[in-house]
Design a protein around this motif. Structure first.
Motif, PDB file in Angstrom:
ATOM      1  N   GLN A   1      23.476  31.747  84.110  1.00  0.00           N
ATOM      2  CA  GLN A   1      24.037  30.876  83.082  1.00  0.00           C
ATOM      3  C   GLN A   1      23.850  29.417  83.457  1.00  0.00           C
ATOM      4  OE1 GLN A   1      28.366  30.320  81.849  1.00  0.00           O
ATOM      5  NE2 GLN A   1      27.294  28.353  81.821  1.00  0.00           N
TER       6      GLN A   1
ATOM      7  N   ASN B   1      19.329  27.683  72.088  1.00  0.00           N
ATOM      8  CA  ASN B   1      19.085  27.870  73.519  1.00  0.00           C
ATOM      9  C   ASN B   1      18.478  29.234  73.812  1.00  0.00           C
ATOM     10  OD1 ASN B   1      19.904  25.342  74.458  1.00  0.00           O
ATOM     11  ND2 ASN B   1      22.065  25.953  74.511  1.00  0.00           N
ATOM     12  N   ILE B   2      18.868  30.242  73.033  1.00  0.00           N
ATOM     13  CA  ILE B   2      18.270  31.570  73.214  1.00  0.00           C
ATOM     14  C   ILE B   2      16.804  31.548  72.798  1.00  0.00           C
ATOM     15  CG2 ILE B   2      18.331  33.956  72.396  1.00  0.00           C
ATOM     16  CD1 ILE B   2      21.410  33.646  72.250  1.00  0.00           C
TER      17      ILE B   2
ATOM     18  N   SER C   1      23.959  27.843  70.892  1.00  0.00           N
ATOM     19  CA  SER C   1      23.449  29.002  71.625  1.00  0.00           C
ATOM     20  C   SER C   1      22.227  29.643  70.968  1.00  0.00           C
ATOM     21  CB  SER C   1      24.552  30.038  71.817  1.00  0.00           C
ATOM     22  OG  SER C   1      25.533  29.580  72.722  1.00  0.00           O
TER      23      SER C   1
ATOM     24  N   TYR D   1      12.332  34.266  79.521  1.00  0.00           N
ATOM     25  CA  TYR D   1      13.481  35.057  79.971  1.00  0.00           C
ATOM     26  C   TYR D   1      13.477  36.425  79.307  1.00  0.00           C
ATOM     27  CZ  TYR D   1      15.729  31.398  82.705  1.00  0.00           C
ATOM     28  OH  TYR D   1      16.010  30.468  83.682  1.00  0.00           O
TER      29      TYR D   1
ATOM     30  N   SER E   1      17.177  37.207  83.370  1.00  0.00           N
ATOM     31  CA  SER E   1      17.803  36.980  82.069  1.00  0.00           C
ATOM     32  C   SER E   1      18.704  35.762  82.138  1.00  0.00           C
ATOM     33  CB  SER E   1      18.605  38.219  81.644  1.00  0.00           C
ATOM     34  OG  SER E   1      17.765  39.344  81.479  1.00  0.00           O
ATOM     35  N   CYS E   2      19.286  35.422  81.020  1.00  0.00           N
ATOM     36  CA  CYS E   2      20.175  34.262  80.968  1.00  0.00           C
ATOM     37  C   CYS E   2      21.423  34.609  80.166  1.00  0.00           C
ATOM     38  CB  CYS E   2      19.476  33.048  80.363  1.00  0.00           C
ATOM     39  SG  CYS E   2      18.810  33.332  78.694  1.00  0.00           S
TER      40      CYS E   2
ATOM     41  N   ALA F   1      15.024  30.014  75.612  1.00  0.00           N
ATOM     42  CA  ALA F   1      14.885  30.955  76.716  1.00  0.00           C
ATOM     43  C   ALA F   1      13.739  31.945  76.454  1.00  0.00           C
ATOM     44  CB  ALA F   1      16.196  31.706  76.932  1.00  0.00           C
ATOM     45  N   GLU F   2      13.584  32.366  75.210  1.00  0.00           N
ATOM     46  CA  GLU F   2      12.473  33.255  74.884  1.00  0.00           C
ATOM     47  C   GLU F   2      11.143  32.570  75.129  1.00  0.00           C
ATOM     48  OE1 GLU F   2      11.928  36.279  71.422  1.00  0.00           O
ATOM     49  OE2 GLU F   2      11.211  34.340  70.655  1.00  0.00           O
TER      50      GLU F   2
ATOM     51  N   ARG G   1      16.211  38.643  78.735  1.00  0.00           N
ATOM     52  CA  ARG G   1      17.316  38.952  77.829  1.00  0.00           C
ATOM     53  C   ARG G   1      18.282  37.774  77.817  1.00  0.00           C
ATOM     54  NH1 ARG G   1      18.919  43.538  75.520  1.00  0.00           N
ATOM     55  NH2 ARG G   1      17.357  44.683  76.741  1.00  0.00           N
ATOM     56  N   ALA G   2      19.015  37.628  76.721  1.00  0.00           N
ATOM     57  CA  ALA G   2      20.055  36.611  76.614  1.00  0.00           C
ATOM     58  C   ALA G   2      21.377  37.275  76.267  1.00  0.00           C
ATOM     59  CB  ALA G   2      19.700  35.569  75.557  1.00  0.00           C
TER      60      ALA G   2
END
Length: 329
Positions: A310, A16-17, A13, A25, A4-5, A20-21, A27-28
């Motif tokens: 992070q 960025n989430i 953010s 990743y 996760s991140c 990440a998906e 989970r954020a």
């Protein structure tokens, strides 16, 4: 082990989430640091609208910052926007309180708060501050109760472990891994650092920008929990203290926590430049790809089920990509 991140909540953010998906990743998590960040719940709501799969949650909430009804309602709202994807983590408030001059909240308060919060989400009438209350949201205002959301609790010592084991669904650790981590079926560990190229020095510009903010927490934590003597024991500690102690005593917490998890503040830069960077790989999850893989294997053997990374620096996408490649290979 899930990868996760986390992000020190910023205006970018939600984007960025979503990134990440796309990268894969699990989970954020975003921080509850109102002294330097936009609102954690607004940020998560925007992220929910821009994503479809990735788990979302505040990590960690500081109970004293909000009434339990406010937290329960925010949780319900996010659950409506991202059903099945929400988890909530609570902590006593390292930077979330200390950066504003307060000490951590007592575990007795945490216990009472989480009990009230859970009961509200179940739809029960609870008593808080001498008054009885209940989530009265009609249809269209929140999901129907009960609302089932996993709760993780950040704990390092026996008091926190007791609360986490009685009231939590898992453990959310950072700064150090407690021995009781393996007792939990869900144990997440928040780490900072960067993937270094082969032969890359600890004091490279990339290492400073991407790994430095996490490395600086070793000074912040030593100062808050061990005092000046603990800082002096660190390489660069004397230089770090000299900068901090140039600030009036009543405002030193501001100097300590400036740039939290984002950039090196003046004291951090002073310590880094005189050799503090030599502890980068000891203080953070930094190293070559092979070194990070071996470290994560060790974490897994100690009971970790979710690593939370992070990223820092000017190229968040590259940091997310490099870490994920190292973690899943």
């Amino acid at each position: 082990m899930d990868v996760s991140c986390a992000f020190p909540t910023a205006l970018d953010s939600p984007d960025n989430i979503a990134l990440a998906e796309r990268l894969g990743y699990h989970r954020a998590w975003v921080y509850d640091t109102p002294h330097q960040s936009p609102d954690v719940w607004m940020t998560l709501a925007l992220a929910a609208q821009r994503t479809e799969r990735i788990g979302l949650g505040p990590g960690v909430l500081v109970p004293s910052l909000r009434h339990p009804m406010v937290t329960a309602t925010a949780t319900a709202t996010l659950t409506a926007l991202a059903p099945g994807r929400v988890a909530v983590a609570f902590g006593t408030g390292f930077t979330g309180r200390r950066a504003m001059g307060y000490r951590a909240i007592p575990w007795a308060f945490m216990d009472s708060y989480i009990r009230a919060y859970r009961a509200l989400l179940r739809g029960e009438i609870v008593e808080w501050e001498g008054a009885q209350m209940q989530m009265l949201h009609p249809d269209g205002h929140a999901p129907s109760r009960p609302i089932d959301v996993p709760i993780l609790i950040s704990a390092l010592g026996p008091k926190g472990n007791k609360v986490a084991s009685e009231l939590g669904d898992g453990l959310f650790a950072t700064l150090q891994m407690p021995e009781f981590m393996a007792d939990y079926s869900w144990s997440a560990y928040l780490a900072w650092g960067t993937v270094l190229d082969e032969e890359e020095d600890n004091d490279s510009e990339h290492a400073r920008a991407a790994g430095g903010p996490g490395w600086a927490l070793s000074f912040h934590g030593a100062y808050e929990f061990g005092g000046p003597d603990a800082v002096r024991a660190l390489p660069g500690g004397a230089e770090w203290l000299e900068v901090i102690e140039d600030t009036p005593p009543g405002q030193r917490h501001l100097a300590v926590h400036f740039g939290h998890c984002v950039e090196l503040n003046a004291a951090d830069q002073a310590a880094w430049s005189v050799g503090g960077h030599t502890t980068l790989q000891d203080a953070t999850l930094s190293g070559t790809r092979d070194q990070i893989r071996r470290t994560l294997d060790d974490y897994r053997s100690r009971g970790l089920t979710e690593i939370v990374f992070q990223p820092c620096g000017s190229n968040i996408q590259a940091e997310l990509e490099r870490f994920l490649e190292a973690a899943v290979s």
